[in-house]
Design an enzyme around this catalytic site. Structure first.
Site, PDB file in Angstrom:
ATOM      1  N   ARG A  16      28.246  46.492  25.174  1.00 48.38           N
ATOM      2  CA  ARG A  16      29.025  47.502  24.449  1.00 48.38           C
ATOM      3  C   ARG A  16      30.427  46.975  24.153  1.00 48.38           C
ATOM      4  O   ARG A  16      30.820  45.925  24.637  1.00 48.38           O
ATOM      5  CB  ARG A  16      29.099  48.807  25.243  1.00 48.38           C
ATOM      6  N   VAL A  59      28.635  40.065  37.360  1.00 44.75           N
ATOM      7  CA  VAL A  59      29.277  38.749  37.352  1.00 44.75           C
ATOM      8  C   VAL A  59      30.112  38.502  38.598  1.00 44.75           C
ATOM      9  O   VAL A  59      30.546  37.360  38.832  1.00 44.75           O
ATOM     10  CB  VAL A  59      30.146  38.545  36.094  1.00 44.75           C
ATOM     11  N   ASN A  85      33.583  37.823  28.762  1.00 47.78           N
ATOM     12  CA  ASN A  85      34.139  39.090  28.297  1.00 47.78           C
ATOM     13  C   ASN A  85      34.098  40.190  29.352  1.00 47.78           C
ATOM     14  O   ASN A  85      34.887  41.135  29.304  1.00 47.78           O
ATOM     15  CB  ASN A  85      33.381  39.556  27.052  1.00 47.78           C
ATOM     16  N   SER A 136      44.005  39.839  27.984  1.00 51.89           N
ATOM     17  CA  SER A 136      44.596  41.074  27.462  1.00 51.89           C
ATOM     18  C   SER A 136      46.078  40.842  27.273  1.00 51.89           C
ATOM     19  O   SER A 136      46.703  40.057  28.011  1.00 51.89           O
ATOM     20  CB  SER A 136      44.391  42.230  28.449  1.00 51.89           C
ATOM     21  N   TYR A 150      46.023  45.882  36.763  1.00 51.85           N
ATOM     22  CA  TYR A 150      45.133  45.307  35.747  1.00 51.85           C
ATOM     23  C   TYR A 150      45.795  44.097  35.108  1.00 51.85           C
ATOM     24  O   TYR A 150      45.150  43.050  34.912  1.00 51.85           O
ATOM     25  CB  TYR A 150      44.819  46.372  34.698  1.00 51.85           C
ATOM     26  N   LYS A 154      44.661  40.001  34.425  1.00 56.52           N
ATOM     27  CA  LYS A 154      44.580  39.369  33.106  1.00 56.52           C
ATOM     28  C   LYS A 154      45.593  38.227  32.961  1.00 56.52           C
ATOM     29  O   LYS A 154      45.346  37.266  32.214  1.00 56.52           O
ATOM     30  CB  LYS A 154      44.776  40.419  32.011  1.00 56.52           C
ATOM     31  N   ILE A 183      42.286  48.250  21.865  1.00 56.01           N
ATOM     32  CA  ILE A 183      41.106  48.271  21.004  1.00 56.01           C
ATOM     33  C   ILE A 183      40.309  49.526  21.328  1.00 56.01           C
ATOM     34  O   ILE A 183      40.093  49.848  22.503  1.00 56.01           O
ATOM     35  CB  ILE A 183      40.214  47.032  21.246  1.00 56.01           C
TER      36      ILE A 183
END
Length: 253
Positions: A16, A59, A85, A136, A150, A154, A183
Site C-alpha cells: 500500500r 522485516v 520502503n 523522510s 520518528y 529516519k 504524502i
C-alpha cells in the site's frame, strides 16, 4: 517492453501507499516485481492478480527476510533493484517517550533495512544492483510536532545510506535514498476524520514553496530515476521530494 525489462525488483512494505506506487511503476516498466508486506492480505492479493509476487514478511525479523530472499531468488531470479520502503511512524511528544513504540520504529525503519540489505546482498553482488532506501524529510529536521523519535530513525536511514554506498560500492552497487515530505497515504491519514486530514493538507501547503501536497506517484518517479542507468554515477545521496518545505529547523549560526 519498458525501461526495466528483465530486471527483478523487490519493494519492502509494498502492499500500500508509497511502496505500492513504486511496485506498480516498476511493473508498468516491464520489471518482474516482488513485494513484502506485514498485514494487508487483501491488498497483497490485489497485487498478485496484477502479476506481482507478494510475500508476507516482517522485516524486523532477519529469519523472515532470509526466507523472503530465498523465495524471490527461486521464483524471479536475483534481485537487481532493492527498495527498502517498509516503515512505521508513531507520533509522540518528546516528554511522552514510549520505549516500546520507539524500539518498534528502530526495528522496522532501521534494522529492517540492514537485514534486508544483508540477506539480498549475495544477489545484489551478482547483479551489481541498486539499493534505494526510503527515508523522510523528518530525518533532516522539519518543525513538525510529535515526530522527534520518528525523525531519529529516519536520520539513521540517511547516514546508513551513505555508509552502505561506501561499503558496497566496491561491488558496483549503488545506494541512494529518497526523503519524502508529507504524502497522502494510509499512514498519514489513518484513523483521522476527513476534516482533520484537510486541515493537515492545508498546513502542509502553507509550508511548501509549491503550495501543494504529495502523492505516492511523486516518490515512485524519483525512485525510478535513481534505479535507472541515467543515475549510474549517483550514489550515497538523499533526494528530498517535499514540494520545497520551508519549515526546517535552524542550522545554527
Amino acid at each position: 517492453m519498458g525501461e526495466f525489462s528483465n530486471k527483478v525488483v523487490l519493494v519492502t512494505g509494498g502492499s500500500r501507499g508509497i511502496g505500492r506506487a513504486i511496485a506498480e511503476a516498476f511493473l508498468r516498466e516491464g520489471a518482474r516485481v516482488a513485494v513484502t508486506y506485514a498485514k494487508s492480505d487483501d491488498k497483497a492479493r490485489e497485487l498478485e492478480k496484477m502479476g506481482i509476487l507478494a510475500i508476507k514478511c516482517d522485516v524486523s525479523s532477519r529469519d523472515e527476510v532470509r526466507r523472503a530472499a530465498e523465495i524471490v531468488g527461486d521464483r524471479l531470479g536475483d534481485v537487481n533493484i532493492l527498495v527498502n520502503n517498509a516503515g512505521v511512524m508513531y507520533l509522540m511528544q518528546f516528554e511522552s517517550y514510549d520505549e516500546g513504540l520507539f524500539n518498534r520504529m528502530i526495528d522496522i525503519n532501521v534494522k529492517g533495512i540492514i537485514y534486508t540489505a544483508l540477506e539480498f546482498l549475495p544477489q545484489l553482488r551478482r547483479t551489481r544492483g541498486v539499493v534505494i532506501n526510503i527515508a523522510s524529510n523528518a530525518g533532516i529536521g522539519t518543525a513538525w510536532e510529535g515526530t522527534t523519535y520518528y525523525a531519529i530513525t529516519k536520520a539513521a536511514v540517511i547516514i546508513l545510506t551513505k555508509r552502505m554506498a561506501f561499503d558496497l560500492g566496491r561491488y558496483g552497487i549503488r545506494v541512494n535514498a529518497v526523503a519524502p515530505g508529507w504524502i497522502e497515504t494510509d499512514m498519514t491519514t489513518a484513523n483521522r476524520a476527513p476534516e482533520e486530514v484537510e486541515k493537515t493538507k492545508a498546513l502542509v501547503r502553507s509550508r511548501t514553496m509549491l503550495s501543494t501536497t504529495g502523492v505516492p506517484e511523486d516518490i515512485a518517479n524519483v525512485v525510478l530515476f535513481l534505479a535507472s542507468d541515467r543515475a549510474r554515477y549517483v550514489t550515497g545521496q538523499t533526494v528530498v521530494a517535499d514540494g520545497g518545505r520551508i519549515d526546517y529547523l535552524t542550522h545554527g549560526v
